[in-house]
Scaffold this motif. Structure first.
Motif, PDB file in Angstrom:
ATOM      1  N   GLN A  13       0.820  -1.217  -0.051  1.00  0.00           N
ATOM      2  CA  GLN A  13      -0.029  -0.063  -0.046  1.00  0.00           C
ATOM      3  C   GLN A  13       0.820   1.262   0.053  1.00  0.00           C
ATOM      4  OE1 GLN A  13      -3.569  -0.040  -0.080  1.00  0.00           O
ATOM      5  NE2 GLN A  13      -3.767  -2.230   0.090  1.00  0.00           N
ATOM      6  N   SER A  14       2.071   1.137   0.614  1.00  0.00           N
ATOM      7  CA  SER A  14       2.778   2.473   0.669  1.00  0.00           C
ATOM      8  C   SER A  14       4.229   2.450   0.238  1.00  0.00           C
ATOM      9  CB  SER A  14       3.085   2.671   2.162  1.00  0.00           C
ATOM     10  OG  SER A  14       3.734   1.595   2.799  1.00  0.00           O
ATOM     11  N   ILE A  15       4.630   1.460  -0.493  1.00  0.00           N
ATOM     12  CA  ILE A  15       6.002   1.214  -1.125  1.00  0.00           C
ATOM     13  C   ILE A  15       6.296   2.109  -2.362  1.00  0.00           C
ATOM     14  CG2 ILE A  15       5.507  -0.739  -2.987  1.00  0.00           C
ATOM     15  CD1 ILE A  15       8.004  -2.200  -1.494  1.00  0.00           C
ATOM     16  N   GLY A  16       5.135   2.358  -3.167  1.00  0.00           N
ATOM     17  CA  GLY A  16       5.508   3.316  -4.425  1.00  0.00           C
ATOM     18  C   GLY A  16       5.145   2.715  -5.683  1.00  0.00           C
ATOM     19  N   LEU A  17       4.544   1.636  -5.484  1.00  0.00           N
ATOM     20  CA  LEU A  17       3.992   0.887  -6.972  1.00  0.00           C
ATOM     21  C   LEU A  17       2.622   1.006  -7.358  1.00  0.00           C
ATOM     22  CD1 LEU A  17       6.615  -2.129  -6.862  1.00  0.00           C
ATOM     23  CD2 LEU A  17       6.775   0.072  -7.988  1.00  0.00           C
ATOM     24  N   PRO A  18       2.266   1.038  -8.388  1.00  0.00           N
ATOM     25  CA  PRO A  18       0.604   0.911  -8.669  1.00  0.00           C
ATOM     26  C   PRO A  18       0.027  -0.393  -8.264  1.00  0.00           C
ATOM     27  CG  PRO A  18       2.052   1.712 -10.856  1.00  0.00           C
ATOM     28  CD  PRO A  18       2.808   1.285  -9.701  1.00  0.00           C
ATOM     29  N   ILE A  19      -0.873  -0.583  -7.697  1.00  0.00           N
ATOM     30  CA  ILE A  19      -1.471  -1.794  -6.997  1.00  0.00           C
ATOM     31  C   ILE A  19      -3.005  -1.655  -7.630  1.00  0.00           C
ATOM     32  CG2 ILE A  19      -0.027  -2.107  -5.210  1.00  0.00           C
ATOM     33  CD1 ILE A  19      -2.308  -0.881  -3.301  1.00  0.00           C
ATOM     34  N   THR A  20      -3.611  -3.043  -7.468  1.00  0.00           N
ATOM     35  CA  THR A  20      -5.191  -3.019  -7.944  1.00  0.00           C
ATOM     36  C   THR A  20      -5.789  -2.628  -6.933  1.00  0.00           C
ATOM     37  OG1 THR A  20      -5.314  -5.429  -7.212  1.00  0.00           O
ATOM     38  CG2 THR A  20      -4.225  -4.908  -9.319  1.00  0.00           C
ATOM     39  N   SER A  21      -7.141  -2.589  -6.745  1.00  0.00           N
ATOM     40  CA  SER A  21      -8.176  -2.231  -5.816  1.00  0.00           C
ATOM     41  C   SER A  21      -7.958  -3.217  -4.699  1.00  0.00           C
ATOM     42  CB  SER A  21      -9.276  -2.205  -6.374  1.00  0.00           C
ATOM     43  OG  SER A  21      -9.924  -3.389  -6.928  1.00  0.00           O
ATOM     44  N   GLU A  22      -7.593  -4.654  -4.996  1.00  0.00           N
ATOM     45  CA  GLU A  22      -7.422  -5.538  -4.131  1.00  0.00           C
ATOM     46  C   GLU A  22      -6.128  -5.404  -3.503  1.00  0.00           C
ATOM     47  OE1 GLU A  22      -8.058  -6.439  -7.403  1.00  0.00           O
ATOM     48  OE2 GLU A  22     -10.129  -6.825  -7.209  1.00  0.00           O
ATOM     49  N   GLY A  23      -5.211  -4.862  -3.906  1.00  0.00           N
ATOM     50  CA  GLY A  23      -3.867  -4.565  -3.216  1.00  0.00           C
ATOM     51  C   GLY A  23      -2.703  -5.308  -3.861  1.00  0.00           C
ATOM     52  N   TYR A  24      -2.865  -5.654  -5.143  1.00  0.00           N
ATOM     53  CA  TYR A  24      -1.806  -6.595  -5.880  1.00  0.00           C
ATOM     54  C   TYR A  24      -1.060  -5.674  -6.653  1.00  0.00           C
ATOM     55  CZ  TYR A  24      -4.459 -10.739  -4.018  1.00  0.00           C
ATOM     56  OH  TYR A  24      -4.896 -11.508  -3.285  1.00  0.00           O
ATOM     57  N   VAL A  25       0.132  -6.007  -6.728  1.00  0.00           N
ATOM     58  CA  VAL A  25       1.198  -4.949  -7.543  1.00  0.00           C
ATOM     59  C   VAL A  25       0.588  -5.231  -9.136  1.00  0.00           C
ATOM     60  CG1 VAL A  25       3.352  -4.794  -8.807  1.00  0.00           C
ATOM     61  CG2 VAL A  25       3.215  -5.337  -6.310  1.00  0.00           C
ATOM     62  N   VAL A  26       0.352  -4.247 -10.082  1.00  0.00           N
ATOM     63  CA  VAL A  26       0.063  -4.285 -11.412  1.00  0.00           C
ATOM     64  C   VAL A  26       1.091  -4.676 -12.246  1.00  0.00           C
ATOM     65  CG1 VAL A  26      -1.063  -3.156 -13.166  1.00  0.00           C
ATOM     66  CG2 VAL A  26      -1.983  -2.687 -10.936  1.00  0.00           C
ATOM     67  N   VAL A  27       1.211  -5.638 -13.053  1.00  0.00           N
ATOM     68  CA  VAL A  27       2.354  -6.253 -13.854  1.00  0.00           C
ATOM     69  C   VAL A  27       1.570  -6.535 -15.250  1.00  0.00           C
ATOM     70  CG1 VAL A  27       3.604  -6.958 -11.965  1.00  0.00           C
ATOM     71  CG2 VAL A  27       2.354  -8.675 -13.257  1.00  0.00           C
ATOM     72  N   ASP A  28       2.737  -6.466 -16.349  1.00  0.00           N
ATOM     73  CA  ASP A  28       2.342  -6.706 -17.666  1.00  0.00           C
ATOM     74  C   ASP A  28       2.332  -8.306 -17.873  1.00  0.00           C
ATOM     75  OD1 ASP A  28       5.064  -7.057 -17.856  1.00  0.00           O
ATOM     76  OD2 ASP A  28       5.377  -5.657 -19.369  1.00  0.00           O
ATOM     77  N   ALA A  29       2.318  -8.827 -18.973  1.00  0.00           N
ATOM     78  CA  ALA A  29       2.460 -10.177 -19.203  1.00  0.00           C
ATOM     79  C   ALA A  29       3.888 -10.953 -19.207  1.00  0.00           C
ATOM     80  CB  ALA A  29       2.300 -10.591 -20.612  1.00  0.00           C
ATOM     81  N   SER A  30       4.857  -9.761 -18.737  1.00  0.00           N
ATOM     82  CA  SER A  30       6.291 -10.277 -18.556  1.00  0.00           C
ATOM     83  C   SER A  30       6.742  -9.930 -17.062  1.00  0.00           C
ATOM     84  CB  SER A  30       7.203 -10.018 -19.601  1.00  0.00           C
ATOM     85  OG  SER A  30       6.893 -10.409 -20.934  1.00  0.00           O
ATOM     86  N   TYR A  31       5.832  -9.750 -16.431  1.00  0.00           N
ATOM     87  CA  TYR A  31       5.824  -9.443 -15.059  1.00  0.00           C
ATOM     88  C   TYR A  31       6.606  -8.108 -14.629  1.00  0.00           C
ATOM     89  CZ  TYR A  31       5.848 -14.508 -15.008  1.00  0.00           C
ATOM     90  OH  TYR A  31       5.160 -15.770 -15.384  1.00  0.00           O
ATOM     91  N   ARG A  32       6.614  -6.940 -15.519  1.00  0.00           N
ATOM     92  CA  ARG A  32       7.027  -5.854 -15.494  1.00  0.00           C
ATOM     93  C   ARG A  32       6.095  -4.819 -14.722  1.00  0.00           C
ATOM     94  NH1 ARG A  32       7.338  -6.474 -20.713  1.00  0.00           N
ATOM     95  NH2 ARG A  32       9.469  -7.401 -21.803  1.00  0.00           N
ATOM     96  N   ALA A  33       6.411  -4.195 -13.570  1.00  0.00           N
ATOM     97  CA  ALA A  33       5.566  -3.596 -12.691  1.00  0.00           C
ATOM     98  C   ALA A  33       5.093  -2.013 -13.549  1.00  0.00           C
ATOM     99  CB  ALA A  33       6.232  -3.107 -11.526  1.00  0.00           C
TER     100      ALA A  33
END
Length: 394
Positions: A271-291
């Protein structure tokens, strides 16, 4: 040539397997660019979270020192990461003494996993959420069994020998089967009737194992019944207070112990680490795991929402998915460094394992349109293999 610094945050299943995969992938490329590989975790050990039910019944060790798992050349930093500054390619962290530090990176893998969901304090009972909680659960049921030996009231004796396990996911299933076996063993040694031990598994859904076909859920329920576990479907537990369990339908039940196994939540640090997350709280990544929006940052395991681009299915949150993601991540990092096209994520096959007490298990695989199951000792051996594989044990 400039040294390549790769940091992996998290020493869980995804993190340790990421270290292994990255080390293996880049080992033969040292002549091109030397790799500095760093693992950061707040603990000094790898915690085998899927085995948390083991210390709730016995004395099995389920932690492994991180320094035992990796070859020379992998650095270990014991600290808590507080911020990722992706534009500067820098992370901020704090050690156990409160000292703050910053580390620059070229590549960063976030694999901080999940935490066990816990009930509200007023709901009572004991959540199987940590090593300390597991030890307390073990001491609680053992104390109850000893009290039952001296108890003259048949009703109170039965209450002391009754345990409710609330939550019928993999953790709840494995915990209830293990409790049934070991409590009956203790009861027999103390001169009690083992068949008087009651393990009640409360399932809020209509059947077990919603991830697979109904026939497999039924087979699993029958196996649990043979272990001494009674499954109660459509039963939502509201509270345990002073040995009385209250259900959502208004019914009550006397129990000696209530154990909550409510599944997992994404690590709250996201929640506070500085990366985009989903509404459920997971890191948003592309198909090759890039944040998303963070150059050089990748995320795998329980903390990331990973989707198979071919099928649209969201990857599961068990160690088998984490190990497969980690193996692919090594190839992805190598491709991105070299400017090649990186491989996309591919979903794991339908494959689930359940431990059903010592040397008993059940495995379900759906492949080629067939439902394949293994039970008994073979099922347990496969289950143990997946545990050991995820923890890099041979």
């Amino acid at each position: 040539m400039k040294e390549l610094t790769c940091i992996v945050i998290g020493g869980g299943y995804a993190g340790i397997n990421a270290i292994k995969a990255i080390w293996k992938t880049f080992k033969g490329q040292e002549s091109k660019r030397k790799l500095r590989l760093i693992l950061i975790d707040k603990n000094s050990y790898h915690f085998r979270k899927v085995l948390l039910f083991k210390p709730a019944v016995g004395y099995e060790e389920i932690t492994i020192p991180l320094t035992r798992l990796f070859p020379e050349g992998v650095e270990f930093v014991r600290a808590t990461v507080t911020k990722i500054e992706s534009e500067e390619r820098r992370l901020l962290c704090q050690d156990a003494e409160g000292n703050k530090n910053s580390i620059k990176y070229d590549l960063l893998v976030l694999a901080v996993g999940s935490v066990v969901r816990q009930p509200d304090p007023e709901q009572g009972g004991m959540a199987l959420a940590s090593l300390d909680a597991a030890w307390k659960i073990r001491e609680a049921w053992r104390a109850n069994i000893k009290k039952a030996v001296k108890e003259k009231s048949a009703e109170e004796r039965q209450r002391l020998m009754t345990i409710a396990v609330v939550g019928a996911g993999i953790s709840g299933i494995e915990t209830s089967a293990e409790l049934a076996y070991f409590i009956r063993e203790d009861a027999l040694l103390l001169g009690l009737d083992p068949s008087a031990v009651r393990i009640k598994l409360f399932n809020a859904n209509k059947r077990l194992f919603l991830e697979g076909p109904a026939k497999i859920g039924l087979k699993l329920e029958r196996s649990l019944d043979a272990c001494g576990v009674t499954t109660l479907h459509g039963s939502r537990v509201l509270q345990e207070k002073e040995g009385v369990l209250t259900l959502s339908n208004g019914e009550t039940m006397s129990v000696g112990l209530c154990v909550w196994t409510l599944g997992l939540l994404p690590n709250p640090m996201l929640q506070s680490i500085g990366l985009p997350i989903t509404s459920e709280g997971y890191v948003v990544v592309d198909a090759s795991y890039r944040a998303q929006g963070a150059q050089g940052v990748y995320s795998i395991g329980d903390c990331a929402r990973i989707v198979d681009p071919a099928s649209g299915r969201v990857d599961g949150k068990t160690c088998k998915e984490a190990t497969a993601q980690a193996a692919r991540l090594g190839k992805i990092l190598s491709a991105d460094i070299a400017g090649r096209q990186a491989p996309p994520h591919r979903g794991f096959i339908d494959f689930f394992c359940f431990a059903l007490g010592p040397e008993k298990g059940m495995v379900w695989i759906h492949q080629w349109g067939l439902d394949i199951t293994f039970t008994g000792k073979l099922g347990w051996r496969i289950r143990k293999f997946t545990w050991d594989l995820g923890s890099l044990l041979k």
